[in-house]
Design a protein around this motif. Structure first.
Motif: not given
Length: 358
Positions: A71-81
């Motif tokens: 997603x555009x707000x990618x930081x959660x996915x980036x940190x977790x995955x």
């Protein structure tokens, strides 16, 4: 040449062959003293189940590249995955280049410093990783086309000097191995080989994941060959003392028509080619992850990859003994678990979100 099932399967097979024959026999010998067939069967079955779940999840996606769904707000996915996947790849490359440097010095260049051997691998792998995934697949196809005869001959000669009474006793004396580190590590040792299946280019319809899964069944007999050949030739007590048991087993076999001095050299060169392509794919994925997380250009990501590779090489050069290499493999085990679980959760989350959008 268009990327298709054949190219994907070819790459998948050669990188698994490279890891199985080099690392897997040692892990099996460290797991139990007898009844190794059960350990191999459990590892093979578990790996196929994990691969099947992974491919099933990927088959539900419209695009075969999970980075398309960040997603555009990618930081959660980036940190977790994405960050854990990146750290896992970096750790894997560090241990891999040190392992292959050890293998190369044992087999070919016993007077060459490890650093120079590692530089040879990492430079070639970085060059491959800076290219496209299509070029990696085509390189794999070319390599298997030139080395397939070697692999077939090796399968036939793996039991050339076998003493079949070493198969017994076939009964496992205890099931305590199920919670021990060598068994868990052996189960996870092949996980980096299918990461690329989450980063395939082009449309979903270009790949048949069922075909890829059923083709991978050939890995089961390959696992048995790689694990049992050293045991049947040397016996458990002798084989467990070797750093690379399968390579030592091949040293007992010689074929006069070979253009090399021994079959070991012939097979060793093949493994090194497979290893270089494998490392190139991991570095390519690492570049894609960096580009996605930081929304950078291809050139920027390539420069960042070169800097990361320099750090990887410096870190790998700090590993001085084979015991430290094995320790690093063990340290990666928790990260392997987390990477697999988080990646599967992300894939099925994407599939669920797609389903609700329809």
């Amino acid at each position: 040449m268009k990327i298709n099932n054949l190219l994907v399967i070819t790459y998948f097979l050669i990188v698994n062959i490279g890891l199985m024959f080099l690392l897997y026999p040692t892990l099996i010998l460290d797991t139990v003293e007898n009844g190794h067939w059960l350990v191999v069967l459990l590892h093979g079955f578990s790996y196929m189940v994990l691969l099947g779940v992974f491919l099933y999840g990927m088959s539900k996606l419209k695009q075969p590249n999970i980075l398309e769904y960040v997603p555009k707000n990618r930081w959660i996915v980036s940190i977790l995955v994405l960050v854990p996947i990146s750290l896992f790849i970096i750790g894997t490359v560090i241990t891999a280049i040190r392992t292959y440097a050890e293998f190369t010095t044992v087999l070919f260049l016993n007077q060459t410093p490890f650093l120079f051997v590692m530089l040879l691998f990492i430079i070639a792998a970085t060059y491959i990783g800076l290219g496209s995934i299509g070029s990696i697949f085509r390189t794999s196809f070319l390599i298997i086309a030139t080395s397939s005869l070697i692999i077939v001959v090796i399968f036939f000669l793996s039991f050339f000097n076998a003493e079949w009474y070493y198969f017994f006793p076939a009964k496992v004396s205890s099931f305590d191995f199920l919670i021990q580190t060598p068994f868990i590590t052996g189960f996870l040792i092949l996980t980096p080989t299918f990461l690329f299946l989450a980063f395939l280019p082009k449309r979903r319809g270009d790949y048949n994941f069922k075909t890829i899964f059923w083709s991978s069944m050939i890995l089961i007999p390959i696992i048995f060959v790689s694990a049992y050949s050293p045991i049947l030739v040397f016996g458990y007590e002798v084989a467990k003392n070797f750093t690379f048991p399968y390579i030592e087993m091949l040293a007992t076999v010689d074929i006069e028509w070979s253009i090399f001095e021994t079959l070991t050299s012939l097979f060793g060169l093949s493994l090194l080619l497979y290893a270089t392509v494998f490392l190139g794919m991991l570095l390519h994925i690492l570049r894609l992850l960096y580009q996605t997380m930081f929304r950078t250009s291809n050139i920027h990501a390539s420069i960042a990859l070169i800097i990361i590779v320099i750090i990887i090489t410096m870190t790998a050069n700090m590993i001085s003994t084979w015991e430290q290499v094995q320790s690093h493999v063990l340290w990666l085990t928790p990260l392997r678990f987390y990477t697999i679980i988080s990646l599967l959760v992300f894939i099925f989350w994407i599939g669920r979100r797609q389903k609700h959008e329809i």
